[in-house]
Scaffold this active site. Sequence first.
Site, PDB file in Angstrom:
ATOM      1  N   SER A   1       0.810  -1.223   0.000  1.00 62.58           N
ATOM      2  CA  SER A   1       0.000   0.000   0.000  1.00 62.58           C
ATOM      3  C   SER A   1       0.842   1.271   0.000  1.00 62.58           C
ATOM      4  O   SER A   1       0.404   2.314  -0.484  1.00 62.58           O
ATOM      5  CB  SER A   1      -0.937   0.010   1.211  1.00 62.58           C
ATOM      6  OG  SER A   1      -0.199  -0.164   2.415  1.00 62.58           O
TER       7      SER A   1
ATOM      8  N   ASP B   1      -4.763   7.053   9.864  1.00 64.49           N
ATOM      9  CA  ASP B   1      -4.453   5.724  10.414  1.00 64.49           C
ATOM     10  C   ASP B   1      -3.059   5.661  11.028  1.00 64.49           C
ATOM     11  O   ASP B   1      -2.688   4.665  11.658  1.00 64.49           O
ATOM     12  CB  ASP B   1      -4.616   4.635   9.348  1.00 64.49           C
ATOM     13  CG  ASP B   1      -3.608   4.743   8.195  1.00 64.49           C
ATOM     14  OD1 ASP B   1      -2.689   5.586   8.259  1.00 64.49           O
ATOM     15  OD2 ASP B   1      -3.747   3.976   7.231  1.00 64.49           O
TER      16      ASP B   1
ATOM     17  N   HIS C   1       0.102   5.197   7.001  1.00 59.38           N
ATOM     18  CA  HIS C   1       0.356   5.489   5.586  1.00 59.38           C
ATOM     19  C   HIS C   1       0.655   6.969   5.353  1.00 59.38           C
ATOM     20  O   HIS C   1       0.061   7.827   6.010  1.00 59.38           O
ATOM     21  CB  HIS C   1      -0.858   5.088   4.738  1.00 59.38           C
ATOM     22  CG  HIS C   1      -1.123   3.622   4.733  1.00 59.38           C
ATOM     23  ND1 HIS C   1      -1.958   3.027   5.664  1.00 59.38           N
ATOM     24  CD2 HIS C   1      -0.658   2.634   3.940  1.00 59.38           C
ATOM     25  CE1 HIS C   1      -1.994   1.730   5.425  1.00 59.38           C
ATOM     26  NE2 HIS C   1      -1.216   1.465   4.385  1.00 59.38           N
TER      27      HIS C   1
END
Length: 198
Positions: free
Chosen positions: A19, A165, A168
């Site tokens: 990701s 979060d 990221h």
Amino acid sequence: MVSVASETKPIHIVAFGDSLTAGYHLPPADAFPVQLERALKARGHNVKISNAGVSGDTTRGGLERFDWAVPQDTDAVILELGANDALRGIAPEVTKQNLTGILKKLDAKRVPVLLAGMRALANWGQEYAQKFNVIYPDLAKAHNAILYPFFMEGVIDKPGLKLSDALHPNTKGVHHIVQQILPDVEKLIARVKQHRAQ
């Protein structure tokens, strides 16, 4: 002697990761491969960077999808995998084995590699972290890869550069990563040019 075609053909770099490469929760234009391509072109490099990032991917997943993630015309690879292994507490020996499998495939293709390192989170304990964190320098040395020690360097500890979060990078965070990693990507490009000249 270098042919005119190889001089004008863009250098195709595959950003092969999870990701962090894919651009999790970011507009496509803000993902790492796209920002990196823009930055390199601004510095005069004739490059094409493919986004082979898959959110949630582990090193095992990367090894399994290698053949379609890294096409025949790949000139170089930025390998960024392992963060999800660390998040899940996968044994460092398994992570190292999977990354070794990927690097051996790239060695066989004579594709230069920039290996982006990861660091284990503290929640698995010091022993796990010690075993995990040495994987990347050890493999870079064993496979003559360029090592970028920690992909999230300068971002992981700055909330303003991360999504909510806290794991990221946001658009600014990706920009920071690109600026930090640029010199090593330019070393990777130099290796491709050296290969083409042989």
